[in-house]
Motif scaffolding. Structure first.
Motif, short mmCIF file in Angstrom:
data_model
loop_
_atom_site.label_atom_id
_atom_site.label_comp_id
_atom_site.label_asym_id
_atom_site.label_seq_id
_atom_site.Cartn_x
_atom_site.Cartn_y
_atom_site.Cartn_z
N PHE A 126 -35.30 29.28 36.87
CA PHE A 126 -36.08 28.06 37.08
C PHE A 126 -35.23 27.08 37.87
CE2 PHE A 126 -38.38 29.82 33.59
CZ PHE A 126 -39.63 29.23 33.58
N ASP A 127 -35.90 26.31 38.72
CA ASP A 127 -35.23 25.23 39.43
C ASP A 127 -35.72 23.89 38.91
OD1 ASP A 127 -34.00 27.17 40.90
OD2 ASP A 127 -34.85 26.57 42.84
N ASP A 128 -34.80 22.98 38.64
CA ASP A 128 -35.02 21.54 38.47
C ASP A 128 -34.86 20.99 37.05
OD1 ASP A 128 -35.42 21.48 41.18
OD2 ASP A 128 -37.60 21.52 41.02
N GLY A 129 -35.46 21.53 36.02
CA GLY A 129 -35.27 20.97 34.68
C GLY A 129 -36.34 20.01 34.24
N ASN A 130 -37.59 20.37 34.46
CA ASN A 130 -38.68 19.51 34.04
C ASN A 130 -38.76 19.41 32.51
OD1 ASN A 130 -40.31 18.79 36.64
ND2 ASN A 130 -39.83 20.97 36.83
N LYS A 131 -39.29 18.31 32.03
CA LYS A 131 -39.27 18.04 30.60
C LYS A 131 -40.17 18.98 29.80
CE LYS A 131 -42.85 14.44 30.78
NZ LYS A 131 -43.16 13.01 30.50
N GLU A 132 -41.08 19.70 30.48
CA GLU A 132 -41.99 20.61 29.79
C GLU A 132 -41.36 21.97 29.47
OE1 GLU A 132 -44.27 17.61 32.08
OE2 GLU A 132 -42.71 19.06 32.64
N TYR A 133 -40.15 22.24 29.93
CA TYR A 133 -39.55 23.57 29.76
C TYR A 133 -39.54 24.07 28.31
CZ TYR A 133 -37.89 23.87 34.60
OH TYR A 133 -37.81 23.97 35.97
N PRO A 134 -39.25 23.22 27.32
CA PRO A 134 -39.26 23.74 25.94
C PRO A 134 -40.59 24.37 25.52
CG PRO A 134 -38.11 21.64 26.03
CD PRO A 134 -38.74 21.84 27.39
N CYS A 160 -38.16 14.47 34.26
CA CYS A 160 -37.04 15.38 33.98
C CYS A 160 -36.63 15.29 32.51
CB CYS A 160 -35.84 15.02 34.87
SG CYS A 160 -34.42 16.13 34.69
N MET A 161 -36.11 16.37 32.00
CA MET A 161 -35.61 16.34 30.63
C MET A 161 -34.44 15.36 30.50
SD MET A 161 -33.55 19.97 30.27
CE MET A 161 -34.95 20.94 30.82
N THR A 162 -34.25 14.86 29.30
CA THR A 162 -33.14 13.97 29.02
C THR A 162 -31.85 14.77 28.81
OG1 THR A 162 -33.46 14.03 26.64
CG2 THR A 162 -34.72 12.37 27.87
N LEU A 163 -30.74 14.07 28.76
CA LEU A 163 -29.47 14.75 28.52
C LEU A 163 -29.46 15.43 27.15
CD1 LEU A 163 -26.62 15.53 29.29
CD2 LEU A 163 -25.85 13.25 28.58
N SER A 164 -29.99 14.78 26.15
CA SER A 164 -30.02 15.39 24.82
C SER A 164 -30.90 16.64 24.82
CB SER A 164 -30.51 14.39 23.76
OG SER A 164 -31.82 13.95 24.04
N GLU A 165 -32.02 16.59 25.56
CA GLU A 165 -32.88 17.77 25.67
C GLU A 165 -32.19 18.89 26.43
OE1 GLU A 165 -37.25 15.53 25.60
OE2 GLU A 165 -36.17 15.80 27.49
N LEU A 166 -31.44 18.53 27.47
CA LEU A 166 -30.69 19.53 28.22
C LEU A 166 -29.64 20.20 27.34
CD1 LEU A 166 -29.79 21.00 30.79
CD2 LEU A 166 -28.42 18.97 31.36
N LYS A 167 -28.93 19.40 26.57
CA LYS A 167 -27.90 19.96 25.68
C LYS A 167 -28.51 20.90 24.65
CE LYS A 167 -24.50 16.20 26.05
NZ LYS A 167 -23.79 15.12 25.32
N HIS A 173 -40.80 26.77 39.06
CA HIS A 173 -40.44 25.36 39.00
C HIS A 173 -40.96 24.76 37.70
CE1 HIS A 173 -39.66 25.74 43.40
NE2 HIS A 173 -38.71 24.87 43.09
N ASN A 174 -42.26 24.54 37.63
CA ASN A 174 -42.83 23.92 36.44
C ASN A 174 -44.19 24.54 36.12
OD1 ASN A 174 -42.98 22.14 34.26
ND2 ASN A 174 -43.89 20.50 35.49
N PRO A 175 -44.21 25.81 35.73
CA PRO A 175 -45.48 26.49 35.50
C PRO A 175 -46.14 26.05 34.20
CG PRO A 175 -43.71 27.89 34.78
CD PRO A 175 -43.06 26.67 35.40
N SER A 176 -47.43 26.25 34.12
CA SER A 176 -48.11 26.06 32.85
C SER A 176 -47.65 27.15 31.88
CB SER A 176 -49.63 26.16 33.04
OG SER A 176 -50.00 27.48 33.41
N VAL A 177 -47.85 26.88 30.60
CA VAL A 177 -47.52 27.88 29.58
C VAL A 177 -48.31 29.16 29.84
CG1 VAL A 177 -47.70 28.43 27.13
CG2 VAL A 177 -46.88 26.18 27.85
N GLN A 178 -49.58 29.01 30.21
CA GLN A 178 -50.44 30.17 30.45
C GLN A 178 -49.94 31.01 31.62
OE1 GLN A 178 -54.47 29.26 31.56
NE2 GLN A 178 -55.17 31.36 31.35
#
Length: 287
Positions: free
Chosen positions: A78-86, A160-167, A32-37
């Motif tokens: 991954f499920d959901d699209g949290n803003k930290e994905y990048p 959640c990530m924005t549309l521009s981030e999703l694109k 879902h939204n794991p830490s980088v580590q």
């Protein structure tokens, strides 16, 4: 509790009290939204154990052909699209990991998921419900009414990530975007009309936003029923992903009921190794 879980996980991994994963089946793991580590730890462990990471297109083809893997294969989603994905992209790129991200469309537009509201301490003042889990058993109409009340009273920071981030994410060579409905409801609590809207409109919006044909779906919270499966087939979804733990047997798997091992984002290294290897679930089955 986290220390106890780590000790249990380390024991299961160290003693191999149960049989190891079957190399004739595909390992299916989702976050879902794991830490980088934590994400890096799980991916590097799989890499070091000789797993080759496959894309959802590869998985689709293997299932169509009912072809057993000739080597260790792992599918990551991954499920959901949290803003930290990048923040996870360096690990994805380092280990060349194709990843499928299942996106609900409303949070992209509005900024938050329903559990962001339901998880706030003060929410019970407005809804009378004690926990997030209490929302999951509500009929869909009652759920919507209570969530609308919370949206009127609570102001949240975007999660959640924005549309521009999703694109931008969708253009990455290792990323595939799949559907996760419109509002991330508990589908089995929804009537056929609501389920139809969730599956069709979520798919159509992703098609429009990303200029793609969206044919992969993950069921929110892992909940679905026969109506869901009929509608998923009707709208042309090729693969549907559950939260039922297990490896993928390409010879027998139902294409709309694909299992996945869940990583606990708040859990530790050994707990999650035991979970993605299927050891943990032998002793602590999910509810």
């Amino acid at each position: 509790m986290s220390l106890i879980k780590e000790i249990i996980g380390a024991t299961l991994m160290g003693l191999r009290l149960v049989s190891r994963p079957d190399d004739n089946k595909i390992l299916s793991v989702y976050f879902h939204n794991p830490s980088v580590q934590l994400f890096h730890q799980m991916i590097s462990w799989l890499h070091n154990k000789g797993y080759r990471f496959i894309s959802i297109l590869d998985l689709d083809e293997l299932i169509v052909q009912k072809q057993a893997p000739a080597k260790r294969l792992a599918f990551i989603s991954f499920d959901d699209g949290n803003k930290e994905y990048p923040d996870l992209l360096p690990t994805i790129e380092k280990y060349k990991v194709p990843v499928t991200v299942f996106i609900p469309t409303n949070p992209v537009v509005e900024g938050n998921y329903w559990w962001d509201y339901a998880g706030k301490k003060e929410q019970s003042t407005y809804t009378g419900l004690p926990t997030v889990e209490s929302f999951k058993v509500l009929p869909a109409k009652e759920f919507d009414l209570k969530l609308d009340v919370l949206k009127q009273h609570l102001k949240l920071e975007r999660s959640c990530m924005t549309l521009s981030e999703l694109k931008a994410l969708a253009k990455h060579p290792y990323i595939t975007i799949g559907a996760h409905t419109v509002s991330h409801p508990i589908l089995k609590n929804c009537d056929a009309a609501r389920q139809s809207k969730e599956l069709e409109e979520g798919q159509m919006l992703l098609n429009e936003w990303l200029q793609q044909k969206t044919v992969y779906l993950a069921y929110p919270n892992g909940d679905y029923n026969d109506i869901t499966l009929e509608l998923a087939d009707k709208y042309g979804y090729r693969l549907g992903f559950t939260t039922k733990p297990g490896q993928i047997n390409t010879a027998t798997v139902s294409r709309l009921e694909i299992p996945r091992y869940s990583v606990n984002d708040e859990g530790g290294y050994y707990e999650n190794l035991a979970k993605i290897n299927g050891y943990w679930q032998r002793f602590f089955p999910p509810n």
